[in-house]
Design a protein around this motif. Sequence first.
Motif, mmCIF file in Angstrom:
data_model
loop_
_atom_site.group_PDB
_atom_site.id
_atom_site.type_symbol
_atom_site.label_atom_id
_atom_site.label_comp_id
_atom_site.label_asym_id
_atom_site.label_seq_id
_atom_site.Cartn_x
_atom_site.Cartn_y
_atom_site.Cartn_z
ATOM 1 N N ALA A 2 49.474 36.302 35.626
ATOM 2 C CA ALA A 2 48.380 35.640 34.922
ATOM 3 C C ALA A 2 48.120 34.261 35.519
ATOM 4 N N ASP A 7 43.584 31.541 31.827
ATOM 5 C CA ASP A 7 43.925 31.967 30.473
ATOM 6 C C ASP A 7 43.664 30.852 29.455
ATOM 7 N N PHE A 10 39.976 30.823 28.937
ATOM 8 C CA PHE A 10 39.626 31.970 28.093
ATOM 9 C C PHE A 10 39.960 31.664 26.631
ATOM 10 N N ARG A 107 46.615 38.319 25.468
ATOM 11 C CA ARG A 107 46.450 37.227 26.445
ATOM 12 C C ARG A 107 46.116 35.918 25.757
ATOM 13 N N ALA A 108 45.277 35.961 24.730
ATOM 14 C CA ALA A 108 44.908 34.741 24.001
ATOM 15 C C ALA A 108 46.129 34.128 23.319
ATOM 16 N N ALA A 111 48.371 32.637 25.975
ATOM 17 C CA ALA A 111 47.794 31.394 26.490
ATOM 18 C C ALA A 111 48.036 30.255 25.502
#
Length: 168
Positions: A2, A7, A10, A107-108, A111
């Motif tokens: 990643a 990220d 995002f 992913r959120a 992050a």
Amino acid sequence: MADPVADADFLLALLNSTPVVDGVPTDDLADPGRARAWLASLGGLGTEAELRQVRKVRDALQAVVRGTEPPEVLASALHGVARVPALAGGRVSWRLKVAPDRELAVRAVLAWDALARNSPGRLRPCANDECQLFLIDRSKAGTARWCSMAVCGNRMKARRHYERARNT
């Protein structure tokens, strides 16, 4: 592997998908077609299931960053997720092992965790109470307060100036 900057960007875009426009709270993910296209542009599937997952995580992350909910509310988003190592080109990389329609939501959360660990306190809500946006403070001093100096910062400074002038 990643990209932490991508990220974080995002995550910020996701958190800021509920702006206040002309005094009215809005939701950039309310239109399913546009929202699914946005998710697909980020490498997602653009499915209705993915959109549901991302909205749920967004709402939980917003509450966590605002301090109205504890980070434990994010636990359900990580249920059953694993990181799997792979060796390529003499380096170890990691990939997520998660259902494809949950990957963007996970992913959120990851992050958010990376920011909380590596830059504690740098992800925060805008100091303008009328604004619903968030910022990642990338300033050296760590003193950024507004999502946008040109918009919220200017408004807040003008408001304070007006109050001082009126009281003198």
